[in-house]
Scaffold this motif. Structure first.
Motif, PDB file in Angstrom:
ATOM      1  N   THR A  30       0.842  -1.198   0.000  1.00  0.00           N
ATOM      2  CA  THR A  30       0.000   0.000   0.000  1.00  0.00           C
ATOM      3  C   THR A  30       0.874   1.244   0.000  1.00  0.00           C
ATOM      4  O   THR A  30       2.023   1.208   0.448  1.00  0.00           O
ATOM      5  CB  THR A  30      -0.972   0.017   1.197  1.00  0.00           C
ATOM      6  OG1 THR A  30      -1.964   1.024   0.988  1.00  0.00           O
ATOM      7  CG2 THR A  30      -0.259   0.274   2.513  1.00  0.00           C
ATOM      8  N   PHE A  31       0.306   2.332  -0.533  1.00  0.00           N
ATOM      9  CA  PHE A  31       1.007   3.605  -0.528  1.00  0.00           C
ATOM     10  C   PHE A  31       0.504   4.431   0.655  1.00  0.00           C
ATOM     11  O   PHE A  31      -0.699   4.682   0.781  1.00  0.00           O
ATOM     12  CB  PHE A  31       0.764   4.360  -1.842  1.00  0.00           C
ATOM     13  CG  PHE A  31       1.360   5.740  -1.813  1.00  0.00           C
ATOM     14  CD1 PHE A  31       2.735   5.913  -1.783  1.00  0.00           C
ATOM     15  CD2 PHE A  31       0.545   6.860  -1.770  1.00  0.00           C
ATOM     16  CE1 PHE A  31       3.292   7.185  -1.714  1.00  0.00           C
ATOM     17  CE2 PHE A  31       1.091   8.139  -1.706  1.00  0.00           C
ATOM     18  CZ  PHE A  31       2.464   8.291  -1.681  1.00  0.00           C
ATOM     19  N   ILE A  32       1.434   4.831   1.500  1.00  0.00           N
ATOM     20  CA  ILE A  32       1.120   5.663   2.673  1.00  0.00           C
ATOM     21  C   ILE A  32       1.914   6.960   2.547  1.00  0.00           C
ATOM     22  O   ILE A  32       3.109   6.937   2.232  1.00  0.00           O
ATOM     23  CB  ILE A  32       1.529   4.933   3.984  1.00  0.00           C
ATOM     24  CG1 ILE A  32       0.787   3.594   4.138  1.00  0.00           C
ATOM     25  CG2 ILE A  32       1.320   5.836   5.204  1.00  0.00           C
ATOM     26  CD1 ILE A  32      -0.704   3.685   4.391  1.00  0.00           C
ATOM     27  N   MET A  33       1.242   8.081   2.762  1.00  0.00           N
ATOM     28  CA  MET A  33       1.933   9.373   2.690  1.00  0.00           C
ATOM     29  C   MET A  33       1.628  10.174   3.948  1.00  0.00           C
ATOM     30  O   MET A  33       0.457  10.409   4.268  1.00  0.00           O
ATOM     31  CB  MET A  33       1.475  10.155   1.465  1.00  0.00           C
ATOM     32  CG  MET A  33       2.006  11.563   1.456  1.00  0.00           C
ATOM     33  SD  MET A  33       1.346  12.631   0.174  1.00  0.00           S
ATOM     34  CE  MET A  33      -0.386  12.418   0.254  1.00  0.00           C
ATOM     35  N   ILE A  34       2.684  10.597   4.637  1.00  0.00           N
ATOM     36  CA  ILE A  34       2.511  11.547   5.741  1.00  0.00           C
ATOM     37  C   ILE A  34       2.420  12.927   5.106  1.00  0.00           C
ATOM     38  O   ILE A  34       3.317  13.356   4.373  1.00  0.00           O
ATOM     39  CB  ILE A  34       3.675  11.460   6.747  1.00  0.00           C
ATOM     40  CG1 ILE A  34       3.802  10.021   7.285  1.00  0.00           C
ATOM     41  CG2 ILE A  34       3.447  12.459   7.886  1.00  0.00           C
ATOM     42  CD1 ILE A  34       5.029   9.793   8.173  1.00  0.00           C
ATOM     43  N   LYS A  35       1.299  13.588   5.309  1.00  0.00           N
ATOM     44  CA  LYS A  35       1.030  14.871   4.657  1.00  0.00           C
ATOM     45  C   LYS A  35       1.863  15.994   5.300  1.00  0.00           C
ATOM     46  O   LYS A  35       2.465  15.782   6.364  1.00  0.00           O
ATOM     47  CB  LYS A  35      -0.471  15.157   4.738  1.00  0.00           C
ATOM     48  CG  LYS A  35      -1.326  14.156   3.929  1.00  0.00           C
ATOM     49  CD  LYS A  35      -2.813  14.401   4.123  1.00  0.00           C
ATOM     50  CE  LYS A  35      -3.665  13.470   3.257  1.00  0.00           C
ATOM     51  NZ  LYS A  35      -5.123  13.694   3.476  1.00  0.00           N
ATOM     52  N   PRO A  36       1.905  17.179   4.670  1.00  0.00           N
ATOM     53  CA  PRO A  36       2.781  18.249   5.187  1.00  0.00           C
ATOM     54  C   PRO A  36       2.543  18.594   6.664  1.00  0.00           C
ATOM     55  O   PRO A  36       3.498  18.908   7.389  1.00  0.00           O
ATOM     56  CB  PRO A  36       2.439  19.442   4.284  1.00  0.00           C
ATOM     57  CG  PRO A  36       2.020  18.811   2.989  1.00  0.00           C
ATOM     58  CD  PRO A  36       1.261  17.573   3.399  1.00  0.00           C
ATOM     59  N   ASP A  37       1.293  18.521   7.124  1.00  0.00           N
ATOM     60  CA  ASP A  37       1.035  18.825   8.543  1.00  0.00           C
ATOM     61  C   ASP A  37       1.657  17.764   9.449  1.00  0.00           C
ATOM     62  O   ASP A  37       2.188  18.082  10.522  1.00  0.00           O
ATOM     63  CB  ASP A  37      -0.476  18.974   8.810  1.00  0.00           C
ATOM     64  CG  ASP A  37      -1.314  17.835   8.247  1.00  0.00           C
ATOM     65  OD1 ASP A  37      -0.848  17.155   7.315  1.00  0.00           O
ATOM     66  OD2 ASP A  37      -2.437  17.632   8.735  1.00  0.00           O
ATOM     67  N   GLY A  38       1.642  16.518   9.014  1.00  0.00           N
ATOM     68  CA  GLY A  38       2.255  15.445   9.800  1.00  0.00           C
ATOM     69  C   GLY A  38       3.759  15.637   9.924  1.00  0.00           C
ATOM     70  O   GLY A  38       4.341  15.432  10.991  1.00  0.00           O
ATOM     71  N   ALA A  39       4.384  16.060   8.805  1.00  0.00           N
ATOM     72  CA  ALA A  39       5.830  16.311   8.837  1.00  0.00           C
ATOM     73  C   ALA A  39       6.133  17.528   9.718  1.00  0.00           C
ATOM     74  O   ALA A  39       7.021  17.474  10.578  1.00  0.00           O
ATOM     75  CB  ALA A  39       6.359  16.521   7.415  1.00  0.00           C
ATOM     76  N   GLN A  40       5.373  18.620   9.536  1.00  0.00           N
ATOM     77  CA  GLN A  40       5.600  19.839  10.333  1.00  0.00           C
ATOM     78  C   GLN A  40       5.389  19.579  11.813  1.00  0.00           C
ATOM     79  O   GLN A  40       6.074  20.156  12.656  1.00  0.00           O
ATOM     80  CB  GLN A  40       4.636  20.956   9.876  1.00  0.00           C
ATOM     81  CG  GLN A  40       4.916  21.515   8.499  1.00  0.00           C
ATOM     82  CD  GLN A  40       6.119  22.446   8.457  1.00  0.00           C
ATOM     83  OE1 GLN A  40       6.781  22.675   9.463  1.00  0.00           O
ATOM     84  NE2 GLN A  40       6.412  22.969   7.279  1.00  0.00           N
ATOM     85  N   ARG A  41       4.452  18.716  12.122  1.00  0.00           N
ATOM     86  CA  ARG A  41       4.123  18.465  13.529  1.00  0.00           C
ATOM     87  C   ARG A  41       4.965  17.345  14.153  1.00  0.00           C
ATOM     88  O   ARG A  41       4.685  16.884  15.256  1.00  0.00           O
ATOM     89  CB  ARG A  41       2.618  18.175  13.653  1.00  0.00           C
ATOM     90  CG  ARG A  41       1.763  19.411  13.306  1.00  0.00           C
ATOM     91  CD  ARG A  41       0.282  19.101  13.366  1.00  0.00           C
ATOM     92  NE  ARG A  41      -0.057  18.524  14.655  1.00  0.00           N
ATOM     93  CZ  ARG A  41      -1.105  17.720  14.890  1.00  0.00           C
ATOM     94  NH1 ARG A  41      -1.918  17.394  13.897  1.00  0.00           N
ATOM     95  NH2 ARG A  41      -1.337  17.249  16.079  1.00  0.00           N
ATOM     96  N   CYS A  42       6.013  16.926  13.415  1.00  0.00           N
ATOM     97  CA  CYS A  42       6.960  15.942  13.953  1.00  0.00           C
ATOM     98  C   CYS A  42       6.290  14.614  14.299  1.00  0.00           C
ATOM     99  O   CYS A  42       6.612  13.985  15.307  1.00  0.00           O
ATOM    100  CB  CYS A  42       7.705  16.498  15.174  1.00  0.00           C
ATOM    101  SG  CYS A  42       8.606  17.998  14.800  1.00  0.00           S
ATOM    102  N   LEU A  43       5.361  14.189  13.435  1.00  0.00           N
ATOM    103  CA  LEU A  43       4.679  12.918  13.656  1.00  0.00           C
ATOM    104  C   LEU A  43       5.276  11.787  12.820  1.00  0.00           C
ATOM    105  O   LEU A  43       4.757  10.664  12.837  1.00  0.00           O
ATOM    106  CB  LEU A  43       3.182  13.066  13.332  1.00  0.00           C
ATOM    107  CG  LEU A  43       2.411  14.019  14.263  1.00  0.00           C
ATOM    108  CD1 LEU A  43       0.994  14.258  13.733  1.00  0.00           C
ATOM    109  CD2 LEU A  43       2.364  13.472  15.683  1.00  0.00           C
ATOM    110  N   VAL A  44       6.347  12.087  12.094  1.00  0.00           N
ATOM    111  CA  VAL A  44       6.913  11.093  11.168  1.00  0.00           C
ATOM    112  C   VAL A  44       7.342   9.821  11.906  1.00  0.00           C
ATOM    113  O   VAL A  44       6.947   8.711  11.527  1.00  0.00           O
ATOM    114  CB  VAL A  44       8.096  11.699  10.363  1.00  0.00           C
ATOM    115  CG1 VAL A  44       8.796  10.620   9.535  1.00  0.00           C
ATOM    116  CG2 VAL A  44       7.592  12.826   9.460  1.00  0.00           C
ATOM    117  N   GLY A  45       8.127   9.979  12.969  1.00  0.00           N
ATOM    118  CA  GLY A  45       8.616   8.814  13.716  1.00  0.00           C
ATOM    119  C   GLY A  45       7.471   8.009  14.316  1.00  0.00           C
ATOM    120  O   GLY A  45       7.443   6.778  14.228  1.00  0.00           O
ATOM    121  N   GLU A  46       6.534   8.712  14.919  1.00  0.00           N
ATOM    122  CA  GLU A  46       5.361   8.064  15.540  1.00  0.00           C
ATOM    123  C   GLU A  46       4.571   7.237  14.522  1.00  0.00           C
ATOM    124  O   GLU A  46       4.178   6.101  14.782  1.00  0.00           O
ATOM    125  CB  GLU A  46       4.467   9.163  16.141  1.00  0.00           C
ATOM    126  CG  GLU A  46       3.109   8.705  16.604  1.00  0.00           C
ATOM    127  CD  GLU A  46       3.114   7.905  17.904  1.00  0.00           C
ATOM    128  OE1 GLU A  46       3.956   8.196  18.771  1.00  0.00           O
ATOM    129  OE2 GLU A  46       2.270   7.000  18.034  1.00  0.00           O
TER     130      GLU A  46
END
Ligand code: GDP
Ligand code: MG
Length: 159
Positions: free
Chosen positions: A15-31
């Motif tokens: 599946t394709f999963i994308m962390i959107k710009p708000d997720g990256a800005q809010r430091c949710l990438v690792g989580e």
């Protein structure tokens, strides 16, 4: 080895999963990555990218008639996104479950949107809605292909 190809490999999906710009800005990438990893899914592709409006329009082509389309495209191009391919048994449907309902107001606690988002137009993450969309989205976002590898944990995750 314990795990063999055959019955299981035919059930394997990507599946394709994308962390959107708000997720990256809010430091949710690792989580977010951690939730897919801990579940037992396997990472096949990962990159931080900024896309332009033509690319965002292509990704969301099915929604081009919607009143929120222009705002959606502006949102997706507003900063870098984390594009990923995850693999596993039933990962398309289960990935959507991990993500939660489109509107965070309806997303259950414990889901990514339920835990980390409030507004539908800032809902942190995208996930393919079917095996067929996943195939198209992976081809669009990863024209270079994904990484062929197999986690050594596989026999501990699959019967
Ligand atoms: P998804 O598959 O759960 O992401 O939902 P859709 O494919 O229906 O919509 C794609 C994205 O468009 C959603 O994740 C939202 O970011 C956005 N979106 C969907 N519906 C609305 C809406 O009614 N208003 C706004 N502002 N954005 C929306
Ligand atoms: Mg969708």
């Amino acid at each position: 080895r314990i795990w063999k190809s055959g019955r299981l490999s035919s059930a394997m999906e990507q599946t394709f999963i994308m962390i959107k710009p708000d997720g990256a800005q809010r430091c949710l990438v690792g989580e977010i990555i951690s939730r897919f990893e801990k579940k037992g899914f396997s990472l096949r592709g990962l990159k931080l990218v900024s896309v332009d409006s033509a690319f965002a329009e292509k990704h969301y082509a099915d929604l081009s008639a919607k009143p929120f389309f222009n705002g959606l495209v502006e949102y997706i191009i507003s900063g870098p996104v984390v594009a990923m391919v995850w693999e596993g048994k039933g990962v398309v449907k289960t990935g959507r479950t991990i993500i939660g309902a489109t509107n965070p107001a309806d997303s259950a606690p414990g889901t990514i949107r339920g835990d980390f988002a409030v507004d539908i137009g800032r809902n942190v993450i995208h996930g393919s809605d079917s095996v067929e969309s996943a195939r198209k989205e992976i081809a669009l976002w990863f024209p270079e292909g994904v990484v062929e590898w197999q986690s050594s944990l596989r026999p501990w995750i699959y019967e």
